[in-house]
Write an enzyme that holds these catalytic residues in place. Structure first.
Site, short mmCIF file in Angstrom:
data_model
loop_
_atom_site.label_atom_id
_atom_site.label_comp_id
_atom_site.label_asym_id
_atom_site.label_seq_id
_atom_site.Cartn_x
_atom_site.Cartn_y
_atom_site.Cartn_z
N THR A 67 0.83 -1.21 0.00
CA THR A 67 0.00 0.00 0.00
C THR A 67 0.86 1.25 0.00
O THR A 67 1.87 1.30 0.65
CB THR A 67 -0.84 0.06 1.30
OG1 THR A 67 -1.64 -1.09 1.38
CG2 THR A 67 -1.72 1.29 1.33
N GLY A 103 -9.50 -4.08 2.61
CA GLY A 103 -8.80 -3.57 3.79
C GLY A 103 -9.20 -2.15 4.10
O GLY A 103 -10.22 -1.64 3.65
N THR A 116 -1.22 2.70 6.96
CA THR A 116 -0.84 1.47 6.25
C THR A 116 -0.64 0.38 7.28
O THR A 116 -0.31 0.67 8.43
CB THR A 116 0.46 1.67 5.44
OG1 THR A 116 0.78 0.47 4.73
CG2 THR A 116 1.62 2.08 6.31
N GLY A 145 -4.96 -3.90 7.71
CA GLY A 145 -6.20 -3.15 7.48
C GLY A 145 -7.42 -3.72 8.16
O GLY A 145 -8.34 -2.99 8.53
N ARG A 176 -12.46 -9.72 0.26
CA ARG A 176 -11.97 -8.99 1.43
C ARG A 176 -11.44 -7.63 1.00
O ARG A 176 -10.67 -7.53 0.05
CB ARG A 176 -10.87 -9.80 2.11
CG ARG A 176 -10.22 -9.13 3.33
CD ARG A 176 -9.02 -8.33 2.99
NE ARG A 176 -8.31 -7.80 4.15
CZ ARG A 176 -7.34 -6.91 4.05
NH1 ARG A 176 -6.96 -6.46 2.86
NH2 ARG A 176 -6.74 -6.44 5.13
#
Lengths: 180, 140
Positions: free
Chosen positions: B1, B31, B52, B55, B29
């Site tokens: 990320t 985050g 970050t 998540g 899923r």
């Protein structure tokens, strides 16, 4: 000492910072700067946790999440579980500028993106296929299942819910190679 | 990320994130990154933050929103970032995560939670002080 304009980004992604800064340095907007900086990571993959060809899910597919927020207008555009479109931050901005919504998700978000002119393409690469195949060979470890059988700490699915739910501490931890 | 914050010459603030999420996640899923107030938050009258890490846990505490509201209330970016991290740490002492914060004057900071594999957090800063991006490090 502070100085404005300024760009800050998580992790040592230098090219992304430079791409974002080039926008501000030439008088561009904060919004354009964020979009351009994040898009650079989507192209270069940064540490593998950004963009196509990384972090395959249990089915081997790579999906993308992104958001962009305008601190002046408090407008937001976001996409989640985006499939087949590489420029996730660009789609997030399209959600903000081309709809009255804030967040679009999944297959429908991808159809929206295609309708708005984004190219549909495979987000799988040799890298993500290798990660997935190694995982399958390793009995699907680690995974994010619990209270199911067969035992997810030992074997792949398919899984079924266990009748008795065990309450225990969070076992799986994100790490530098796999995180949001 | 990657999470990013930008303040332009007119004092406008923006923030953004983009990620391919957790490896081997359950299909579907999502985050924290695309969740407003979790992955990132920006308000030109207070500042911005971006987070970050894990998540699934972090999104429940809206760390970016909390950090911006603390800066609105007068906290400096470092204090705001640290409080956002400690709020999560109270419940998940070993969670993997970090956050960057910037206020409207261009002051910035970062904070992170000490966890296996995360004892320092590296982030980038670009401003007119140096034309190339500067690598910054904060101890977790």
């Amino acid at each position: 000492r502070a100085s404005v304009p300024v760009v800050i980004n998580t992790w040592p992604f230098k090219d992304a910072a430079a791409a974002a800064w080039s926008v501000l340095r030439s008088g561009g907007s904060a919004l354009d700067s964020v979009e351009k900086g994040c898009a650079r990571c989507e192209i270069e993959h940064c540490d593998g946790s950004v963009g196509y060809g990384g972090s395959p899910d249990e089915s081997g597919e790579t999906t993308l999440d992104a958001m962009i927020m305008n601190g002046n207008t408090m407008e937001v555009g976001a996409v989640a579980d985006l499939r087949r479109i590489k420029n996730a931050i660009g789609v997030a901005r399209a959600v903000m500028e081309l709809t009255e919504h804030t967040l679009l998700v999944g297959e429908s978000a991808s159809v929206f993106a295609e309708n708005m002119g984004f190219i549909a393409e495979d987000l799988t690469t040799n890298n993500s296929v290798n990660i997935f195949l190694q995982w399958l060979k390793g009995n699907c470890q680690p995974n994010y299942r619990k209270n199911v059988f067969p035992d997810p700490s030992k074997t792949c699915g398919p899984y079924k819910p266990r009748t008795i739910l065990k309450q225990k501490g969070r076992t799986r931890q994100a790490n530098t190679r796999s995180h949001d | 990320t990657i999470g990013m914050i930008a303040l332009d010459k007119d004092g406008h603030v923006a923030a953004g994130t983009t990620t391919n999420g957790l490896t081997h996640k359950v299909p579907g899923r999502v985050g924290d990154s695309p969740i407003v107030g979790a992955g990132a938050y920006a308000d030109s009258s207070a500042g911005a933050a971006a987070a970050t890490g894990d998540g699934d846990v972090m999104m429940r505490f809206l760390p970016s929103y909390l950090a911006v509201e603390l800066m609105r209330a007068g906290a400096d970016p470092s204090a705001a970032c640290k409080t956002a991290i400690s709020r999560i740490k109270r419940h998940y002492s070993e969670f993997f995560g970090a956050i960057i914060c910037a206020n409207t004057t261009g002051h910035y900071a970062a904070a992170c939670n000490k966890a296996p594999g995360l004892s320092q957090f590296h982030y980038m800063v670009s401003n007119s002080e140096s034309d190339i991006p500067l690598l910054k490090t904060v101890d977790c």
